[in-house]
Design an enzyme around this catalytic site. Structure first.
Site, PDB file in Angstrom:
ATOM      1  CE  LYS A  34      81.132  72.325 -27.735  1.00  0.00           C
ATOM      2  NZ  LYS A  34      80.904  73.747 -27.986  1.00  0.00           N
ATOM      3  CE1 TYR A 255      90.993  50.251 -52.853  1.00  0.00           C
ATOM      4  CE2 TYR A 255      91.242  51.124 -50.622  1.00  0.00           C
ATOM      5  CZ  TYR A 255      90.710  50.186 -51.494  1.00  0.00           C
ATOM      6  OH  TYR A 255      89.913  49.192 -51.030  1.00  0.00           O
TER       7      TYR A 255
END
Ligand SMILES: *Cc1c(COP(=O)(O)O)cnc(C)c1O
Length: 357
Positions: A34, A255
């Protein structure tokens, strides 16, 4: 070219599959593929899992993908269908589906004649205490008897809420509930083991085991390494050094300018970031592997880049960096980020190139 590459190691995948067979020699194996084979890319995994008895997926589109790739193994939809419209497609392809609520049962019965579903395997899901999916113990025996009388081959199935903690008291309760239903429906086939349960309870392997994470060489346990479990990492996620900077004391990186150089240092900018699926939030110090050595990340991870400390190392532009794989395990990256290997693997984006090796 920007380098961010996912390598899928076929030998490791086969090794882990064989580990399942060695641990559960008498059970059939439903290999869980899955979520695009836990982010590994289902098409790059099916070949190495060819010896499996069947494949397990979460939904119809994932089941169809297996057929489209040319594999004719039985496929189990572990959550069954999501609407009545899907039922005819499931029956046409003779996919095996889980039935976990009354509507799904009605849809199955409504469409079975048209598609000659006689003898089809149906996985009847017991809610043994996880309270996610499944019929309650009070009603499931009647559901099974009805399906059997309608000519279906029933498998009684359930899922553990705490298989990763073998001593959790819920486990005993779930096992006792399963065994009680089994005795009321005997003879009936059973399936309850995911990867963690395969390791914990050899006596509960029953007819089908459903390994997922262990196939991919990550640990289902917070406190047991893949080495201890005899597994090999299947995915290697790599990028490369795209710039090298020299910092003076007090220089900032990235950042938010979160990192301040405590002394003169050399840093490498690496061509991967959260846009590729590498986690941005970190809780503890995190590392990558370069030239076989672990080097710490510094500052914030950006969308396309991250920075590492390479002070006192001879690192060239273009050098390969392993984000996770053999030298830096995905389980350890997950721990440093307050999550589990499953999540990091599944949430990789389609941006890195993929290569079967
Ligand atoms: C995903 C899943 C598994 C596999 O679990 P792992 O912990 O990855 O081994 C097994 N059974 C069901 C029902 C699942 O949803």
């Amino acid at each position: 070219m920007r380098q961010a590459t996912v390598y899928i190691d076929q030998t490791a995948l086969q090794h882990n599959f064989n580990r399942v067979k060695a641990l559960a020699p008498n059970a059939k194996v439903v290999s869980m593929v899955k979520a695009n084979a836990y982010g590994h890319g289902v098409k790059d995994c099916l070949d190495a899992l060819n010896a499996t008895d069947s494949f397990g997926v979460a939904c119809l589109s994932e089941a169809l993908e297996i057929r489209q790739a040319g594999y004719q193994h039985p496929v189990t939809l572990i959550e069954g269908v999501f609407s009545e419209q899907e039922m005819p497609v499931v029956l046409q392809h003779r996919f095996e589906c889980v039935v976990h609520h009354a509507e799904q049962l009605n849809w199955l019965l409504a469409h079975k004649t048209q598609y000659n579903a006689q003898g089809l395997k149906v996985w009847v899901k017991l809610n043994s205490g996880m309270n996610r999916l499944g019929f309650k113990p009070e009603v499931i025996v009647d559901v099974i008897k009805l399906l059997q009388s309608e000519g279906f081959h029933c498998v009684l199935t359930m899922h553990f809420a705490n298989a990763d903690e073998p001593d959790h008291p819920m486990n005993r309760q779930q096992i006792d509930t399963l065994l009680s239903i089994q005795s009321q429906c005997a003879p009936i086939e059973l399936s309850c083991c995911n990867s963690a349960a395969i390791y914990n309870w050899p006596e509960l392997h029953f007819d089908y085991v459903r390994p997922g994470i262990m196939l991919y060489g990550a640990s289902p346990f917070a406190d047991r390494s893949i080495e201890e479990l005899g597994l090999k990492p299947v995915m290697r996620l790599t990028a490369s050094v795209m710039a090298i900077n020299h910092l003076n004391t007090g220089d900032r990186v990235g950042y938010g300018s979160l990192f301040t150089a405590p002394h003169a240092m050399d840093i490498a900018i690496v061509s991967i970031g959260y846009g590729d699926g590498y986690p941005r939030a970190f809780i503890e110090q995190n590392y990558v592997s370069i030239n076989g050595q672990l080097k710490p990340l510094i500052g914030r991870v950006s969308m396309d880049m991250l920075a590492i400390d390479i002070t006192d190392e001879q690192i060239e532009l273009g050098a390969e960096v392993e984000l996770w794989g053999e030298k830096r395990l995905v389980d350890d990256v997950a721990k440093a980020n307050g999550t589990i290997g499953y999540e990091l693997l599944c949430r990789l984006t389609q941006r890195p190139q993929r290569q079967k090796i």
